[in-house]
Design a protein around this motif. Structure first.
Motif, short mmCIF file in Angstrom:
data_model
loop_
_atom_site.label_atom_id
_atom_site.label_comp_id
_atom_site.label_asym_id
_atom_site.label_seq_id
_atom_site.Cartn_x
_atom_site.Cartn_y
_atom_site.Cartn_z
N ASN A 42 24.40 -2.36 0.73
CA ASN A 42 24.54 -1.66 -0.71
C ASN A 42 24.69 -0.11 -0.09
N LEU A 43 25.83 0.53 -0.87
CA LEU A 43 26.24 1.96 -0.69
C LEU A 43 25.70 2.95 -1.31
N PHE A 44 25.34 3.98 -0.93
CA PHE A 44 24.72 5.04 -1.62
C PHE A 44 25.32 6.46 -1.04
N GLN A 45 25.84 7.09 -1.84
CA GLN A 45 26.77 8.30 -1.33
C GLN A 45 26.45 9.60 -2.12
N SER A 46 26.50 10.88 -1.54
CA SER A 46 26.27 11.91 -2.30
C SER A 46 27.40 12.91 -1.77
N LYS A 47 27.49 14.33 -2.36
CA LYS A 47 28.50 15.16 -1.84
C LYS A 47 28.08 16.35 -2.49
N ALA A 48 28.59 17.43 -1.97
CA ALA A 48 28.43 19.09 -2.32
C ALA A 48 29.50 19.87 -1.87
N PHE A 49 30.01 20.80 -2.84
CA PHE A 49 30.96 21.93 -2.33
C PHE A 49 30.36 23.03 -2.07
N GLY A 67 29.29 22.82 -6.57
CA GLY A 67 29.71 21.58 -7.59
C GLY A 67 29.44 20.38 -6.70
N GLY A 68 29.71 19.48 -7.19
CA GLY A 68 29.51 18.07 -6.60
C GLY A 68 28.38 17.26 -7.30
N ASP A 69 27.45 16.77 -6.69
CA ASP A 69 26.22 16.12 -7.13
C ASP A 69 24.94 16.89 -7.62
N TYR A 70 25.08 18.31 -7.16
CA TYR A 70 24.10 19.10 -7.58
C TYR A 70 24.73 20.73 -7.52
#
Length: 419
Positions: A42-49, A67-70
């Motif tokens: 199972n894939l889990f992802q996050s990102k931030a700028f 911005g992004g996920d937080y």
């Protein structure tokens, strides 16, 4: 030349990681993305700028995500904001001894909005997150009726013993027990239904079973006498509180988001049978996410209480720490903890305290664990809403873990012991 540096890149899952990007053009906008696959792929992802400073660096301990996920300064934001690709998946480490979770960090020299990225990253780094420290040993437990796994720290001991209980999922969860063992405790992750030859469903909270587990732990040659601790979550916290009330072996109990009444399932201990309070399921709601919200279904309990439904917390001889999320969408855990503390006070007792976390949800786990807002509940056959604001929930997980370690060290260790 672009570089992404994560330090330490190989550590326990409850240790913070310092993440830096260097070699960037000044003021360059970048995306840092985190990717993890669990043991079932199972894939889990996050990102931030982020925006590089004038020296061409981004240091997540100082830089603010734009911005992004937080948004804001959150050094471990890429870890606790990991979200499942498939809705209602919960990230749970199964094999805690032999392999870590591997999180891939990727650096891109632009703002990447889409989850599917075709351009290769400018730099990458793999971070290994272990759930057991060097020398921690796992023993499978099949003793009498007791089923579980015992985690022992390295060394001769004796070590302070703890029983670890999870909730109404059933089965065996080991990741918290192995992490606690990495901090010097001997911890038994205890299954109580839907595991091996245990009953498939939880029809009764059989305290005799949990007393058998406590006695087994205290009889182990590496376990310190004379008492043990309990750490418990959700339905496990109901049982943990009952253990604190009835079992003299239990001297320190952590209850995370549970009831202080006998709810839904009868409690049995020797000749005592406590009938639970039952509520009509028509009070449940479906959240916009599609997950079921139980809080109003469980909140109605105070209107229907009889004295026999209430756990006799005044009988508890040990210390009790209630940890509650004020944004718990499964039950009003703060009101339940407050009811228990008021009951103690009325009996002249002061052996309980509460840590309440505004914005935290139901599933409060070790620090940096991804915030689980809702997940599939296999026993109920539908997704449940757990609640919580991601940033507030992450802060609650960090703070409460420090307090849990401090609580057990204070109340389980012999004077003069060091841990």
């Amino acid at each position: 030349m672009f570089q992404l540096i994560a330090t330490p890149s190989n550590a326990l899952a409850d240790e913070p990681v310092s993440i830096r990007a260097i070699g960037l053009p000044p003021s360059q906008m970048v995306t840092i993305k985190a990717t993890l696959k669990d043991e079932k792929e199972n894939l889990f992802q996050s990102k931030a700028f982020y925006k590089a400073n004038e020296a061409g660096e981004v240091d997540l301990e100082q830089a603010s995500s734009l911005g992004g996920d937080y948004v804001g300064v959150h050094p471990m934001g890429l870890f606790w904001s990991l979200k499942p690709k498939r809705a209602f998946q919960r990230l749970i480490k199964k094999d805690v001894i032999n392999s870590p979770f591997c999180i891939t960090l990727d650096l891109y020299d632009s703002v990447i909005i889409q989850d599917t990225v075709t351009t290769p990253p400018k730099a990458s780094q793999i971070v290994q997150r272990w759930f057991a420290g060097p020398g921690v040993q796992r023993e499978q437990i099949r003793e009498g009726r007791v089923r579980g796994a015992l985690f022992l720290p390295p060394g001769k001991g004796p070590f302070p013993g703890i029983i670890d209980l999870f909730g109404s999922y059933g089965g065996l969860f080991e990741f918290r027990a192995s992490l606690l063992a990495s901090h010097g405790f001997a911890v038994m992750a205890l299954a109580y239904f839907a595991y091996e030859d245990l009953p498939d469903t939880l029809l009764v909270e059989d305290l005799d079973y949990f007393e058998e587990a406590a006695n087994f732990l205290l009889a182990h040659p590496k376990i310190q006498q004379p008492g043990i601790g309990v750490i418990s979550l959700s339905k496990g916290a109901d049982i943990g509180l009952a253990m604190a009330c009835y079992l003299k072996q239990v001297v320190a109990t952590v209850c995370i988001n549970g009831f202080s009444i006998v709810f839904d399932i009868p409690l049995r201990y020797r000749d005592l049978v406590v009938t639970p309070i039952q509520l009509a399921l028509e009070r449940t709601e479906v959240h916009v996410s599609g997950a079921v919200r139980l809080r109003h279904y469980t909140d109605d309990s105070s209107n229907k209480l009889n004295p026999q439904n209430i756990l006799p917390i005044e009988k508890a001889q040990g210390k009790i720490l209630f940890i509650v999320g004020e944004n718990d969408e499964c039950l009003d855990s703060k009101a339940n903890a407050q009811r228990a503390l008021d009951q103690l006070r009325r009996h002249g007792r002061s052996n309980g305290r509460m840590l309440a976390y505004p914005g935290a949800g139901h599933i409060i786990e070790p620090p940096f664990s991804p915030h689980c807002f809702a997940s599939w509940h296999s026993v109920l056959g539908k997704p449940l809403l757990w609640g919580g604001d991601p940033i507030a929930h992450a802060a609650a997980q960090e703070h409460s873990w420090r307090e849990i370690l401090k609580f057990f060290r204070q109340h389980l260790l012999h004077s003069g012991s060091k841990l």
